[in-house]
Motif scaffolding. Structure first.
Motif, PDB file in Angstrom:
ATOM      1  N   ALA A 123       0.620  -1.343   0.095  1.00  0.00           N
ATOM      2  CA  ALA A 123      -0.347  -0.045   0.247  1.00  0.00           C
ATOM      3  C   ALA A 123       0.630   1.608   0.191  1.00  0.00           C
ATOM      4  CB  ALA A 123      -0.540  -0.051   1.277  1.00  0.00           C
ATOM      5  N   VAL A 127       0.887   3.621  -3.052  1.00  0.00           N
ATOM      6  CA  VAL A 127       0.939   5.183  -3.033  1.00  0.00           C
ATOM      7  C   VAL A 127       2.039   6.609  -3.320  1.00  0.00           C
ATOM      8  CG1 VAL A 127      -0.069   7.198  -0.953  1.00  0.00           C
ATOM      9  CG2 VAL A 127      -0.286   5.227  -1.279  1.00  0.00           C
ATOM     10  N   HIS A 133      -4.258   6.517  -7.277  1.00  0.00           N
ATOM     11  CA  HIS A 133      -4.190   5.020  -7.242  1.00  0.00           C
ATOM     12  C   HIS A 133      -5.427   4.858  -7.611  1.00  0.00           C
ATOM     13  CE1 HIS A 133      -3.735   6.725  -3.345  1.00  0.00           C
ATOM     14  NE2 HIS A 133      -4.911   5.507  -2.903  1.00  0.00           N
ATOM     15  N   PHE A 200      -4.902   2.194   3.086  1.00  0.00           N
ATOM     16  CA  PHE A 200      -4.857   4.162   2.618  1.00  0.00           C
ATOM     17  C   PHE A 200      -5.893   5.147   3.149  1.00  0.00           C
ATOM     18  CE2 PHE A 200      -4.804  -0.120   0.091  1.00  0.00           C
ATOM     19  CZ  PHE A 200      -3.695   0.130  -0.826  1.00  0.00           C
ATOM     20  N   SER A 203      -7.561   7.767   1.094  1.00  0.00           N
ATOM     21  CA  SER A 203      -8.535   7.716   0.360  1.00  0.00           C
ATOM     22  C   SER A 203      -9.534   7.286  -0.033  1.00  0.00           C
ATOM     23  CB  SER A 203      -7.461   6.563  -0.930  1.00  0.00           C
ATOM     24  OG  SER A 203      -5.571   6.711  -0.419  1.00  0.00           O
ATOM     25  N   ALA A 219      -9.227   1.400  -2.678  1.00  0.00           N
ATOM     26  CA  ALA A 219      -9.313   3.270  -2.724  1.00  0.00           C
ATOM     27  C   ALA A 219      -8.448   3.403  -3.822  1.00  0.00           C
ATOM     28  CB  ALA A 219      -7.654   2.183  -1.614  1.00  0.00           C
TER      29      ALA A 219
END
Length: 222
Positions: A123, A127, A133, A200, A203, A219
């Motif tokens: 993750a 990012v 993303h 996230f 997000s 996400a």
């Protein structure tokens, strides 16, 4: 029986339920892309764990001046000039600088990383290297476990699930190879909505619905 077999087969089968869900998800993805990037824009995309077949039949490749890198543990032929396959590790993208890509895309990969620690690493890396993303993962608490197409399989003891996979045809109307079944049971760690938000935190979490239930989470920051 043949129709049922196709419906329950893996998502690379165009007639499978999984493929139909992926097509619907791609419609959501493309709608979000249109809101952020004008048609014809140059796009540099990293697809973590992606496959060439997922993109090759999409008009998306014609609408945008797009180059897509498919990152997997093994490289393969893509058969398309806009798709490039490379070897890499989803948990360590150190070969790429911050915001190298316009977008990092990943579909049903982050749940295959064995541990929470690895999921955190993936993750963070997605990012970091992407300006935008779009990361999807099945919902742990959906009634049908996505990888086995069996109801509530995620709650069964591994030994019992292994026997069901290898000794019956209840999963995808076939008996699994024991090594493949063992591999899946070891590597899959399904995520909840709370965990996706933890992975996230900045997000948006899009909930993909089926019959009023959340089938999977996406996400994104589109």
């Amino acid at each position: 029986m043949s129709k049922i077999k196709h419906l329950l087969s893996p998502s690379d089968n165009p007639e499978s339920i999984g493929n139909k869900f992926r097509s619907r998800r791609f419609f959501v993805f493309e709608s979000l892309i249109k809101e952020n990037f004008p048609i014809g824009s140059e796009l540099n995309i990293l697809d973590v764990g992606g496959a060439a077949y997922f993109w090759k039949d999409k008009d998306f490749l014609n609408k945008y001046n797009v180059k897509i890198i498919l990152l997997n543990l093994e490289a393969s032929e893509t058969g398309h000039p806009q798709l490039k396959s490379v070897i890499g590790d989803a948990t360590d993208l150190s070969e790429y600088e911050n915001e190298t890509f316009d977008l990092v895309f990943s579909n049903s990969v982050i749940e295959h990383l064995y541990t929470w620690e690895n999921q955190v690493k993936m993750a963070n890396e997605c990012v970091r290297v992407g300006k935008k993303h779009f990361i999807q993962s099945p919902n742990k608490h959906f009634i049908i476990e996505a990888h086995y197409t069996l109801p509530f399989a995620q709650y069964l003891p591994n030994k019992l699930l292994f026997d069901i996979l290898t000794k019956t045809k209840l999963s995808q109307t076939r008996k699994w190879d024991p090594d493949a079944a063992k591999q899946y049971l070891e590597e899959i760690r399904l995520l909840t909505g709370t965990e996706m938000k933890m992975l996230f935190p900045n997000s948006k979490i899009y909930k993909e619905k089926f019959l009023g239930m959340t089938k999977s989470f996406v996400a994104h920051n589109l």
